[in-house]
Motif scaffolding. Structure first.
Motif, PDB file in Angstrom:
ATOM      1  N   UNK A  73      82.798 -22.167  78.886  1.00  0.00           N
ATOM      2  CA  UNK A  73      81.285 -22.524  79.170  1.00  0.00           C
ATOM      3  C   UNK A  73      80.734 -23.902  79.668  1.00  0.00           C
ATOM      4  N   UNK A  74      79.924 -24.014  80.823  1.00  0.00           N
ATOM      5  CA  UNK A  74      79.480 -25.323  80.822  1.00  0.00           C
ATOM      6  C   UNK A  74      78.264 -25.555  79.935  1.00  0.00           C
ATOM      7  N   UNK A  75      78.186 -26.930  79.584  1.00  0.00           N
ATOM      8  CA  UNK A  75      77.127 -27.090  78.681  1.00  0.00           C
ATOM      9  C   UNK A  75      76.213 -28.518  79.243  1.00  0.00           C
ATOM     10  N   UNK A  76      75.052 -28.331  78.969  1.00  0.00           N
ATOM     11  CA  UNK A  76      74.107 -29.623  79.271  1.00  0.00           C
ATOM     12  C   UNK A  76      73.361 -30.012  78.117  1.00  0.00           C
ATOM     13  N   UNK A  77      73.756 -31.262  77.570  1.00  0.00           N
ATOM     14  CA  UNK A  77      73.148 -31.828  76.405  1.00  0.00           C
ATOM     15  C   UNK A  77      72.206 -32.676  76.683  1.00  0.00           C
ATOM     16  N   UNK A  78      70.882 -32.252  76.483  1.00  0.00           N
ATOM     17  CA  UNK A  78      69.874 -33.061  76.524  1.00  0.00           C
ATOM     18  C   UNK A  78      69.246 -33.778  75.595  1.00  0.00           C
ATOM     19  N   UNK A  79      69.203 -35.245  75.775  1.00  0.00           N
ATOM     20  CA  UNK A  79      68.817 -35.874  74.260  1.00  0.00           C
ATOM     21  C   UNK A  79      67.397 -36.427  74.537  1.00  0.00           C
ATOM     22  N   UNK A  80      66.254 -35.906  73.882  1.00  0.00           N
ATOM     23  CA  UNK A  80      65.139 -36.171  73.991  1.00  0.00           C
ATOM     24  C   UNK A  80      64.227 -34.991  74.414  1.00  0.00           C
ATOM     25  N   UNK A  81      63.573 -34.356  73.386  1.00  0.00           N
ATOM     26  CA  UNK A  81      62.831 -33.192  73.800  1.00  0.00           C
ATOM     27  C   UNK A  81      61.497 -33.428  74.195  1.00  0.00           C
ATOM     28  N   UNK A  82      61.726 -33.873  75.524  1.00  0.00           N
ATOM     29  CA  UNK A  82      60.395 -34.364  76.348  1.00  0.00           C
ATOM     30  C   UNK A  82      60.153 -33.445  77.324  1.00  0.00           C
ATOM     31  N   UNK A 102      68.752 -32.108  71.935  1.00  0.00           N
ATOM     32  CA  UNK A 102      68.992 -33.014  70.826  1.00  0.00           C
ATOM     33  C   UNK A 102      67.794 -34.235  70.492  1.00  0.00           C
ATOM     34  N   UNK A 103      67.196 -33.964  69.339  1.00  0.00           N
ATOM     35  CA  UNK A 103      66.107 -34.847  69.148  1.00  0.00           C
ATOM     36  C   UNK A 103      65.719 -34.714  67.661  1.00  0.00           C
ATOM     37  N   UNK A 104      65.878 -35.642  67.010  1.00  0.00           N
ATOM     38  CA  UNK A 104      65.569 -35.802  65.481  1.00  0.00           C
ATOM     39  C   UNK A 104      64.050 -35.977  65.382  1.00  0.00           C
ATOM     40  N   UNK A 105      63.076 -35.861  66.150  1.00  0.00           N
ATOM     41  CA  UNK A 105      61.718 -35.888  66.363  1.00  0.00           C
ATOM     42  C   UNK A 105      61.367 -34.547  65.990  1.00  0.00           C
ATOM     43  N   UNK A 106      61.091 -34.063  64.712  1.00  0.00           N
ATOM     44  CA  UNK A 106      60.722 -32.942  64.774  1.00  0.00           C
ATOM     45  C   UNK A 106      59.401 -32.156  65.282  1.00  0.00           C
ATOM     46  N   UNK A 107      58.766 -32.991  65.464  1.00  0.00           N
ATOM     47  CA  UNK A 107      57.320 -32.886  66.154  1.00  0.00           C
ATOM     48  C   UNK A 107      57.618 -32.366  67.561  1.00  0.00           C
ATOM     49  N   UNK A 121      68.531 -31.269  65.533  1.00  0.00           N
ATOM     50  CA  UNK A 121      67.470 -32.175  65.043  1.00  0.00           C
ATOM     51  C   UNK A 121      68.219 -33.293  64.306  1.00  0.00           C
ATOM     52  N   UNK A 122      69.468 -33.445  64.424  1.00  0.00           N
ATOM     53  CA  UNK A 122      70.193 -34.534  64.017  1.00  0.00           C
ATOM     54  C   UNK A 122      69.994 -35.877  64.969  1.00  0.00           C
ATOM     55  N   UNK A 123      70.488 -37.118  64.371  1.00  0.00           N
ATOM     56  CA  UNK A 123      70.628 -37.903  65.128  1.00  0.00           C
ATOM     57  C   UNK A 123      71.551 -37.938  66.265  1.00  0.00           C
ATOM     58  N   UNK A 124      71.389 -38.326  67.475  1.00  0.00           N
ATOM     59  CA  UNK A 124      72.259 -38.085  68.554  1.00  0.00           C
ATOM     60  C   UNK A 124      73.905 -38.343  68.352  1.00  0.00           C
ATOM     61  N   UNK A 125      74.113 -39.642  67.934  1.00  0.00           N
ATOM     62  CA  UNK A 125      75.283 -39.609  67.604  1.00  0.00           C
ATOM     63  C   UNK A 125      75.879 -38.799  66.616  1.00  0.00           C
ATOM     64  N   UNK A 126      75.401 -38.357  65.758  1.00  0.00           N
ATOM     65  CA  UNK A 126      75.821 -37.254  64.739  1.00  0.00           C
ATOM     66  C   UNK A 126      76.236 -35.829  65.486  1.00  0.00           C
ATOM     67  N   UNK A 138      77.883 -31.857  80.301  1.00  0.00           N
ATOM     68  CA  UNK A 138      76.961 -32.963  80.753  1.00  0.00           C
ATOM     69  C   UNK A 138      76.152 -33.487  79.778  1.00  0.00           C
ATOM     70  N   UNK A 139      75.730 -34.778  79.898  1.00  0.00           N
ATOM     71  CA  UNK A 139      74.886 -35.517  78.891  1.00  0.00           C
ATOM     72  C   UNK A 139      73.800 -36.115  79.682  1.00  0.00           C
ATOM     73  N   UNK A 140      72.569 -35.861  79.210  1.00  0.00           N
ATOM     74  CA  UNK A 140      71.432 -36.504  79.820  1.00  0.00           C
ATOM     75  C   UNK A 140      70.639 -37.095  78.832  1.00  0.00           C
ATOM     76  N   UNK A 141      70.519 -38.307  78.933  1.00  0.00           N
ATOM     77  CA  UNK A 141      69.245 -39.103  77.744  1.00  0.00           C
ATOM     78  C   UNK A 141      68.066 -39.306  78.491  1.00  0.00           C
ATOM     79  N   UNK A 142      66.917 -38.916  77.872  1.00  0.00           N
ATOM     80  CA  UNK A 142      65.596 -38.611  78.496  1.00  0.00           C
ATOM     81  C   UNK A 142      64.593 -39.471  77.568  1.00  0.00           C
ATOM     82  N   UNK A 143      64.922 -40.193  76.304  1.00  0.00           N
ATOM     83  CA  UNK A 143      64.090 -40.680  75.571  1.00  0.00           C
ATOM     84  C   UNK A 143      63.259 -41.992  75.772  1.00  0.00           C
ATOM     85  N   UNK A 144      63.893 -42.952  76.553  1.00  0.00           N
ATOM     86  CA  UNK A 144      63.381 -44.214  76.917  1.00  0.00           C
ATOM     87  C   UNK A 144      63.796 -45.051  75.590  1.00  0.00           C
TER      88      UNK A 144
END
Length: 230
Positions: A73-82, A102-107, A121-126, A138-144
């Motif tokens: 399966x294809x996966x899209x990993x999004x870093x940042x729950x924005x 993926x985002x450790x910021x629970x809020x 909700x682990x840190x992105x590297x973990x 595919x990996x996309x980082x979005x947090x700035x």
């Protein structure tokens, strides 16, 4: 399909190993590729079909073959729950990409904001280490936020991910590349990062930016000759 072929195919799919089922027409003889004993032309064709996710029938050396790829399966990993991630999740699901937020910021990484989607909700590297990035990721980082984006990009660059994208201006992307270079990434490796992420469609809103990102992912996946950068 023989029991041996069926078992081998099931094992490959369980291991998330890409294989191609080759059927010789009209006698129905079958084999799984890659196979070290297969003719070179057949093996090369199988590699092309794995990249394009297409089934085809073709004549090779006087024999007619039907090849069907079985990709993980294809996966899209999004870093940042924005907000852009919220817009990307349904687009990814509609196109057959399994989204992981993926985002450790629970809020931010809540069920209310991302219903019916996989949240980590682990840190992105973990998180990326645990997810096990591969050539279907595919990996996309979005947090700035370099504390979140940089570790994710570091892991993505050390993987076989077919697409790596990073949100931000050209200036912030240049600074990002300097930080990643300090971690030991060569210029050729850093060139894998699509930044600013997304196709140049004049995107402004979160939904439009999400559309530009998903379109670029599809273009890279299908090896389409499209430009990048909003």
């Amino acid at each position: 399909m023989s029991p041996e072929i069926a078992a081998a195919l099931a094992a490959a799919r369980a291991e998330k190993r890409p294989v191609v089922l080759a059927t010789r027409l009209p006698d129905g003889a079958q084999r799984l590729l890659p196979d070290g004993a297969a003719p070179a032309a057949l093996a090369e064709w199988a590699e092309v079909l794995l990249r394009t996710d297409r089934s085809e029938t073709r004549d090779l050396a006087g024999e007619r073959w039907f090849l069907r790829p079985y990709n993980p399966p294809l996966r899209l990993i999004l870093v940042g729950a924005v907000h852009i991630a919220q817009a990307l999740v349904p687009l990814a699901q509609a196109l057959g990409l399994d989204p992981v937020v993926v985002d450790p910021r629970l809020a931010l990484a809540t069920e209310e904001r991302f219903p019916a989607s996989h949240r980590v909700t682990d840190w992105p590297d973990e998180a990326l280490d645990a997810l096990g990035l591969d050539a279907r990721s595919a990996v996309v980082v979005l947090t700035h936020d370099p504390k979140l984006d940089d570790p994710a990009l570091d892991r993505a660059l050390r993987s076989d991910a077919f697409y790596i994208g990073a949100l931000g201006s050209r200036k912030s992307h240049a600074a990002r590349l300097e930080r990643l270079a300090a971690l030991g990434h060569a210029r050729e490796s850093l060139a894998r990062i699509r930044g600013p992420v997304g196709l140049a469609i004049g995107a402004v809103t979160a939904a439009e930016i999400a559309l530009s990102i998903i379109a670029e992912i599809v273009a890279v996946l299908r090896a389409a000759p499209l430009g990048a950068g909003r």
